[in-house]
Design a protein around this motif. Sequence first.
Motif, PDB file in Angstrom:
ATOM      1  N   PRO A 277     -32.094   1.049  15.982  1.00  0.00           N
ATOM      2  CA  PRO A 277     -31.130   0.913  15.636  1.00  0.00           C
ATOM      3  C   PRO A 277     -31.156   0.371  13.664  1.00  0.00           C
ATOM      4  CG  PRO A 277     -30.181  -0.036  17.450  1.00  0.00           C
ATOM      5  CD  PRO A 277     -31.821   0.695  17.158  1.00  0.00           C
ATOM      6  N   SER A 278     -32.342  -0.099  13.767  1.00  0.00           N
ATOM      7  CA  SER A 278     -32.837  -0.849  12.507  1.00  0.00           C
ATOM      8  C   SER A 278     -33.636   0.096  11.311  1.00  0.00           C
ATOM      9  CB  SER A 278     -33.396  -2.220  12.756  1.00  0.00           C
ATOM     10  OG  SER A 278     -32.856  -3.070  13.313  1.00  0.00           O
ATOM     11  N   VAL A 279     -34.443   0.759  12.149  1.00  0.00           N
ATOM     12  CA  VAL A 279     -35.004   1.719  12.103  1.00  0.00           C
ATOM     13  C   VAL A 279     -34.292   2.862  10.934  1.00  0.00           C
ATOM     14  CG1 VAL A 279     -36.186   3.759  11.585  1.00  0.00           C
ATOM     15  CG2 VAL A 279     -37.133   1.713  12.558  1.00  0.00           C
ATOM     16  N   ARG A 280     -33.422   3.154  11.450  1.00  0.00           N
ATOM     17  CA  ARG A 280     -31.842   4.504  11.282  1.00  0.00           C
ATOM     18  C   ARG A 280     -30.854   3.268   9.772  1.00  0.00           C
ATOM     19  NH1 ARG A 280     -29.721   4.145  15.545  1.00  0.00           N
ATOM     20  NH2 ARG A 280     -31.094   5.455  16.795  1.00  0.00           N
ATOM     21  N   ALA A 281     -30.983   2.241  10.106  1.00  0.00           N
ATOM     22  CA  ALA A 281     -30.173   1.374   8.990  1.00  0.00           C
ATOM     23  C   ALA A 281     -31.258   1.286   7.732  1.00  0.00           C
ATOM     24  CB  ALA A 281     -29.601   0.159   9.441  1.00  0.00           C
ATOM     25  N   LEU A 282     -32.631   1.163   7.626  1.00  0.00           N
ATOM     26  CA  LEU A 282     -33.069   1.418   6.938  1.00  0.00           C
ATOM     27  C   LEU A 282     -33.494   3.236   6.047  1.00  0.00           C
ATOM     28  CD1 LEU A 282     -36.646  -1.030   7.368  1.00  0.00           C
ATOM     29  CD2 LEU A 282     -34.667  -0.917   6.362  1.00  0.00           C
TER      30      LEU A 282
ATOM     31  N   ARG B  47     -34.253  -4.611   8.107  1.00  0.00           N
ATOM     32  CA  ARG B  47     -35.331  -4.943   7.441  1.00  0.00           C
ATOM     33  C   ARG B  47     -35.498  -6.668   8.073  1.00  0.00           C
ATOM     34  NH1 ARG B  47     -38.619  -8.199   4.602  1.00  0.00           N
ATOM     35  NH2 ARG B  47     -40.180  -7.276   3.743  1.00  0.00           N
ATOM     36  N   GLU B  48     -34.544  -7.155   8.416  1.00  0.00           N
ATOM     37  CA  GLU B  48     -34.895  -8.540   8.483  1.00  0.00           C
ATOM     38  C   GLU B  48     -34.855  -8.512   9.947  1.00  0.00           C
ATOM     39  OE1 GLU B  48     -32.240 -13.019   7.959  1.00  0.00           O
ATOM     40  OE2 GLU B  48     -31.335 -11.223   7.220  1.00  0.00           O
ATOM     41  N   PHE B  49     -34.136  -8.204  10.539  1.00  0.00           N
ATOM     42  CA  PHE B  49     -34.467  -7.864  12.096  1.00  0.00           C
ATOM     43  C   PHE B  49     -35.370  -7.159  12.326  1.00  0.00           C
ATOM     44  CE2 PHE B  49     -34.186  -5.833  15.596  1.00  0.00           C
ATOM     45  CZ  PHE B  49     -32.791  -6.732  17.133  1.00  0.00           C
ATOM     46  N   LEU B  50     -35.568  -6.212  11.562  1.00  0.00           N
ATOM     47  CA  LEU B  50     -37.090  -5.689  11.897  1.00  0.00           C
ATOM     48  C   LEU B  50     -38.301  -6.810  12.191  1.00  0.00           C
ATOM     49  CD1 LEU B  50     -37.467  -2.593  10.949  1.00  0.00           C
ATOM     50  CD2 LEU B  50     -37.777  -2.987  13.025  1.00  0.00           C
ATOM     51  N   VAL B  51     -38.004  -7.696  10.854  1.00  0.00           N
ATOM     52  CA  VAL B  51     -39.704  -8.488  10.522  1.00  0.00           C
ATOM     53  C   VAL B  51     -39.218  -9.658  11.380  1.00  0.00           C
ATOM     54  CG1 VAL B  51     -40.365 -10.009   9.053  1.00  0.00           C
ATOM     55  CG2 VAL B  51     -39.413  -8.071   8.254  1.00  0.00           C
TER      56      VAL B  51
ATOM     57  N   LEU C 192     -45.116  -1.469   4.439  1.00  0.00           N
ATOM     58  CA  LEU C 192     -44.389  -0.242   5.289  1.00  0.00           C
ATOM     59  C   LEU C 192     -42.443  -0.349   5.326  1.00  0.00           C
ATOM     60  CD1 LEU C 192     -47.224  -0.022   7.742  1.00  0.00           C
ATOM     61  CD2 LEU C 192     -47.206   1.356   4.931  1.00  0.00           C
ATOM     62  N   LEU C 193     -41.915  -1.170   5.623  1.00  0.00           N
ATOM     63  CA  LEU C 193     -41.015  -1.490   6.038  1.00  0.00           C
ATOM     64  C   LEU C 193     -39.980  -1.217   4.422  1.00  0.00           C
ATOM     65  CD1 LEU C 193     -40.601  -4.066   8.666  1.00  0.00           C
ATOM     66  CD2 LEU C 193     -40.518  -1.577   8.936  1.00  0.00           C
ATOM     67  N   ASP C 194     -41.070  -2.109   3.289  1.00  0.00           N
ATOM     68  CA  ASP C 194     -39.941  -1.837   2.306  1.00  0.00           C
ATOM     69  C   ASP C 194     -40.597  -0.812   1.028  1.00  0.00           C
ATOM     70  OD1 ASP C 194     -39.674  -4.278   2.220  1.00  0.00           O
ATOM     71  OD2 ASP C 194     -41.590  -5.288   1.457  1.00  0.00           O
TER      72      ASP C 194
ATOM     73  N   THR D 276     -36.132   9.376  12.779  1.00  0.00           N
ATOM     74  CA  THR D 276     -35.957   7.980  13.627  1.00  0.00           C
ATOM     75  C   THR D 276     -36.898   7.531  14.338  1.00  0.00           C
ATOM     76  OG1 THR D 276     -33.221   7.232  12.954  1.00  0.00           O
ATOM     77  CG2 THR D 276     -33.890   5.802  14.104  1.00  0.00           C
ATOM     78  N   TRP D 277     -36.382   8.440  15.348  1.00  0.00           N
ATOM     79  CA  TRP D 277     -37.634   8.228  16.748  1.00  0.00           C
ATOM     80  C   TRP D 277     -38.926   8.238  15.999  1.00  0.00           C
ATOM     81  CZ3 TRP D 277     -40.874  11.053  18.597  1.00  0.00           C
ATOM     82  CH2 TRP D 277     -41.128  13.171  18.438  1.00  0.00           C
ATOM     83  N   ILE D 278     -39.328   9.260  15.261  1.00  0.00           N
ATOM     84  CA  ILE D 278     -41.168   8.638  14.798  1.00  0.00           C
ATOM     85  C   ILE D 278     -41.565   7.761  14.168  1.00  0.00           C
ATOM     86  CG2 ILE D 278     -43.015  10.374  13.088  1.00  0.00           C
ATOM     87  CD1 ILE D 278     -41.343  12.959  13.492  1.00  0.00           C
ATOM     88  N   ASN D 279     -40.488   7.763  13.148  1.00  0.00           N
ATOM     89  CA  ASN D 279     -40.809   6.146  12.124  1.00  0.00           C
ATOM     90  C   ASN D 279     -40.308   5.058  13.325  1.00  0.00           C
ATOM     91  OD1 ASN D 279     -40.476   6.747   9.414  1.00  0.00           O
ATOM     92  ND2 ASN D 279     -39.140   8.124   9.970  1.00  0.00           N
ATOM     93  N   THR D 280     -39.619   5.211  13.783  1.00  0.00           N
ATOM     94  CA  THR D 280     -40.012   3.910  15.290  1.00  0.00           C
ATOM     95  C   THR D 280     -41.260   3.941  15.564  1.00  0.00           C
ATOM     96  OG1 THR D 280     -37.730   3.959  15.682  1.00  0.00           O
ATOM     97  CG2 THR D 280     -38.252   2.927  16.909  1.00  0.00           C
ATOM     98  N   ARG D 281     -41.552   4.838  16.147  1.00  0.00           N
ATOM     99  CA  ARG D 281     -42.949   4.748  17.347  1.00  0.00           C
ATOM    100  C   ARG D 281     -44.118   4.685  16.422  1.00  0.00           C
ATOM    101  NH1 ARG D 281     -45.245   9.750  20.752  1.00  0.00           N
ATOM    102  NH2 ARG D 281     -47.010   7.872  22.246  1.00  0.00           N
ATOM    103  N   LEU D 282     -43.817   5.009  15.008  1.00  0.00           N
ATOM    104  CA  LEU D 282     -44.737   4.432  14.029  1.00  0.00           C
ATOM    105  C   LEU D 282     -45.299   2.736  13.755  1.00  0.00           C
ATOM    106  CD1 LEU D 282     -45.312   7.531  11.580  1.00  0.00           C
ATOM    107  CD2 LEU D 282     -47.001   7.334  13.256  1.00  0.00           C
ATOM    108  N   ILE D 283     -43.901   2.682  13.603  1.00  0.00           N
ATOM    109  CA  ILE D 283     -44.257   1.012  13.472  1.00  0.00           C
ATOM    110  C   ILE D 283     -44.432  -0.137  14.802  1.00  0.00           C
ATOM    111  CG2 ILE D 283     -42.188  -0.718  12.691  1.00  0.00           C
ATOM    112  CD1 ILE D 283     -40.683   1.247  11.191  1.00  0.00           C
ATOM    113  N   MET D 284     -43.915   0.936  15.208  1.00  0.00           N
ATOM    114  CA  MET D 284     -44.405   0.120  16.357  1.00  0.00           C
ATOM    115  C   MET D 284     -46.243   0.022  16.391  1.00  0.00           C
ATOM    116  SD  MET D 284     -41.668  -1.379  17.612  1.00  0.00           S
ATOM    117  CE  MET D 284     -42.381  -1.736  20.109  1.00  0.00           C
ATOM    118  N   ALA D 285     -46.496   1.051  16.533  1.00  0.00           N
ATOM    119  CA  ALA D 285     -48.264   1.345  16.745  1.00  0.00           C
ATOM    120  C   ALA D 285     -48.923   0.821  15.900  1.00  0.00           C
ATOM    121  CB  ALA D 285     -48.779   3.261  16.630  1.00  0.00           C
TER     122      ALA D 285
END
Length: 196
Positions: A146-151, A96-100, A191-193, A156-165
Amino acid sequence: MTPPPADHARPDPMPVTPKGRNTRESLLKAGEAVAERDGLGSLSVAAVATQAGVAKGTFYVYFADRNAFVDALHQRFYEQVADVVSTVTAGLEPGREFLVAAIDAYLDVCLANRAVKAFTFEARARGALTDTMADRVDHLMRLAEPSVRALGMTPTWINTRLIMAITSEAALIELEAGHEIPAARDTVRSLLDASR
């Protein structure tokens, strides 16, 4: 080695002299000014040359055509994003800290480069992203995975794409306002939380 597809933009070589590098940079800054003032549709070779105060032929010394120029603007923007993101995430483990930190850095770079980000949105909406532009966006997604996976967000790939969107939409909200919108950033963080 397989040649790139026909629509794959090839980067123009960097000038070797300081004067050449300055002229190329002046053209890129002029392109940003034209794009900010008039939008992507008005980003013509003539408009950029006029804004830069150079002859139209000078443009072609540094860029093969308008598409190569737009790609160079996009590349410069994503290099700035990569530099800032790598600085703010140095030493952070995926999570989370990395993504934020990465998301905030990305949004800050977008605000500092409103014209380039705005015409990137416009290019995407028109379906005008080149292969190299799409590759740069994919690179950012691979950095976030990797951060999405760690959460524990799966798939993972769907959540990563949605976070990017969602992050891109936050950038658009801030671009329209012309300044940081804390509520947009807080919404992305919440949303990350939700994955906890």
